[in-house]
Design an enzyme around this catalytic site. Structure first.
Site, PDB file in Angstrom:
ATOM      1  N   SER A  69       0.816  -1.216   0.000  1.00 47.16           N
ATOM      2  CA  SER A  69       0.000   0.000   0.000  1.00 47.16           C
ATOM      3  C   SER A  69       0.845   1.260   0.000  1.00 47.16           C
ATOM      4  O   SER A  69       0.323   2.357   0.116  1.00 47.16           O
ATOM      5  CB  SER A  69      -0.912  -0.002   1.229  1.00 47.16           C
ATOM      6  OG  SER A  69      -0.145   0.155   2.402  1.00 47.16           O
ATOM      7  N   THR A 187      -1.168   2.581   3.510  1.00 48.41           N
ATOM      8  CA  THR A 187      -0.647   3.925   3.736  1.00 48.41           C
ATOM      9  C   THR A 187       0.202   3.894   4.997  1.00 48.41           C
ATOM     10  O   THR A 187      -0.115   3.172   5.947  1.00 48.41           O
ATOM     11  CB  THR A 187      -1.791   4.956   3.954  1.00 48.41           C
ATOM     12  OG1 THR A 187      -2.629   4.940   2.819  1.00 48.41           O
ATOM     13  CG2 THR A 187      -1.295   6.363   4.209  1.00 48.41           C
ATOM     14  N   THR A 205       1.570   6.967   0.451  1.00 53.63           N
ATOM     15  CA  THR A 205       0.688   5.873   0.044  1.00 53.63           C
ATOM     16  C   THR A 205       0.740   5.609  -1.450  1.00 53.63           C
ATOM     17  O   THR A 205       1.126   6.493  -2.227  1.00 53.63           O
ATOM     18  CB  THR A 205      -0.775   6.220   0.423  1.00 53.63           C
ATOM     19  OG1 THR A 205      -1.611   5.077   0.254  1.00 53.63           O
ATOM     20  CG2 THR A 205      -1.337   7.341  -0.438  1.00 53.63           C
ATOM     21  N   ARG A 215      -6.678   9.579  -9.724  1.00 51.38           N
ATOM     22  CA  ARG A 215      -7.384   9.767  -8.448  1.00 51.38           C
ATOM     23  C   ARG A 215      -6.359  10.141  -7.360  1.00 51.38           C
ATOM     24  O   ARG A 215      -5.317   9.513  -7.230  1.00 51.38           O
ATOM     25  CB  ARG A 215      -8.109   8.474  -8.064  1.00 51.38           C
ATOM     26  CG  ARG A 215      -8.805   8.520  -6.694  1.00 51.38           C
ATOM     27  CD  ARG A 215      -7.945   7.960  -5.597  1.00 51.38           C
ATOM     28  NE  ARG A 215      -8.649   7.823  -4.324  1.00 51.38           N
ATOM     29  CZ  ARG A 215      -8.056   7.555  -3.175  1.00 51.38           C
ATOM     30  NH1 ARG A 215      -6.759   7.382  -3.116  1.00 51.38           N
ATOM     31  NH2 ARG A 215      -8.743   7.437  -2.072  1.00 51.38           N
ATOM     32  N   THR A 238      -5.252   6.841   7.778  1.00 51.79           N
ATOM     33  CA  THR A 238      -5.181   5.781   6.769  1.00 51.79           C
ATOM     34  C   THR A 238      -6.606   5.294   6.541  1.00 51.79           C
ATOM     35  O   THR A 238      -7.469   5.461   7.406  1.00 51.79           O
ATOM     36  CB  THR A 238      -4.301   4.592   7.230  1.00 51.79           C
ATOM     37  OG1 THR A 238      -4.897   4.005   8.397  1.00 51.79           O
ATOM     38  CG2 THR A 238      -2.887   5.012   7.571  1.00 51.79           C
ATOM     39  N   GLY A 239      -6.827   4.680   5.399  1.00 50.56           N
ATOM     40  CA  GLY A 239      -8.165   4.189   5.093  1.00 50.56           C
ATOM     41  C   GLY A 239      -8.789   4.994   3.964  1.00 50.56           C
ATOM     42  O   GLY A 239      -8.072   5.636   3.194  1.00 50.56           O
TER      43      GLY A 239
END
Ligand code: ASP
Length: 337
Positions: A69, A187, A205, A215, A238-239
């Site tokens: 990631s 991340t 990330t 994106r 993160t997420g």
């Protein structure tokens, strides 16, 4: 966790924190920074700036091909290209830098730092970010590993029955299938307080796996994936980046701490704002996860995640005060059924 339990915990945390002597320096990161923490600690011990320490931790994770990631080996976008995002903030000089959708350079955190130090801009993206990195001597490299390419190829096959990509499902091995059905979120976010009291942070990330080309998530956005205020502390996320951006996540966490919230409490408070945007409708909130991390100027720290996915996978974050790098438990707002 229910509010009553949370309040009890917070009160205990306040007492505990007041009793504990502040460590001379500290690093906090998402759990994936644990194995690289020692490199940051070494620098902090020698009196280096917190920014040097967090870049050392984060770039080690960016270099790791097994971390899917972040950086080299990160899962690519829908076109099979790795596009990296990163931001840095330096508390003592109150400066910041960022890059987004950067291809072919495995250490976006170092490029973000140079944007901060060598330009009058804050963020460079895409082609411009790549040109800037190459002009500064960074090496152009293929960022796909054999493994991440294989995963993308399988994902691509699974996307369409109509296109020319033929399905070869029988060749998908179980571990690859697992990654495709549930792409790892990741991340790394990392902040540190140095011997001089300076606080700095980095978030880096490869973004959401199989995202649309171009994106950009929360990680390179100052105030979303990262925020540092030397007078208050630092926060990162993160997420699901889109959800973090909509609440100006890291900035909001720092503002809660400015008003006196403990770090964990601040993270939970902002997760509640995320939840409120969905009228606390768990069936819609269930479609994503988000974790905040925070460190205040007194070297207190905490983290909270929107969803506890399962009892076996307790959310964590990493901390080192120079004696040992350890994983700590993060709080959570909701438990998955
Ligand atoms: N926050 C990152 C992004 O949205 C992804 C992640 O942490 O998994 O780009």
């Amino acid at each position: 966790m229910y509010r009553r339990d949370f309040l009890k915990l917070s009160a205990a945390a306040v007492t505990a924190n007041l009793e504990v002597k502040q460590p001379p320096f500290l690093i906090v990161s998402s759990a994936n920074g644990l194995s690289a923490m020692e490199q940051g600690v070494e620098l902090l011990r020698k009196g280096n700036d917190a920014l040097d320490a967090v870049i050392a931790v984060v770039s080690a994770v960016e270099d790791d091909p097994e971390e899917m990631s972040v950086g080299y080996g990160g899962l690519p976008n829908a076109d099979g290209e790795v596009e990296l995002d990163a931001s840095v903030m330096h508390g003592p000089t109150r400066s910041a830098g960022a890059v987004a959708a950067l291809k072919y350079i495995k250490n976006p955190s170092k490029v973000a730092r140079l944007v901060m130090e060598r330009t009058g801009h804050l963020m460079l993206v895409g082609e411009g970010a790549l040109k800037f990195a190459l002009a500064n001597g960074f090496r152009r490299e293929e960022l796909l590993t054999k493994k991440s390419r294989e995963i993308w190829l399988k994902w691509r096959e699974l996307q369409s029955d109509k296109g020319a990509w033929r399905r070869q499902l029988e060749t998908v091995d179980v571990s690859v299938a697992k990654i495709i059905s549930n792409p790892p979120t990741g991340t790394i976010t990392c902040f540190a307080k140095d011997l001089q009291g300076g606080i700095s942070g980095v978030t880096s990330t490869s973004g959401l796996a199989f995202k649309m080309a171009g994106r950009v998530g929360d990680s390179p956005l100052i105030g979303a994936g990262l925020y540092v205020d030397n007078d208050v502390g630092a926060a990162g996320a993160t997420g699901r980046g889109e959800e973090c951006i909509k609440v100006a996540g890291a900035y909001a966490v720092v503002e809660c701490m400015r008003r006196g919230a403990m770090p964990e409490e601040a993270c939970l408070e902002v997760l509640k704002r995320v939840s409120a945007r969905y009228n606390h409708d768990r069936s819609r909130l269930k479609t994503f996860n988000l974790q905040f991390y925070a460190l205040d100027k007194h070297a207190r720290h905490g983290s909270a995640v929107l969803w506890l996915q399962s009892d076996k996978e307790r959310p964590k974050y990493a901390v080192s005060d120079g004696k040992a790098a350890v994983l700590r438990n993060a709080a959570w707002l909701y438990e998955a059924d």
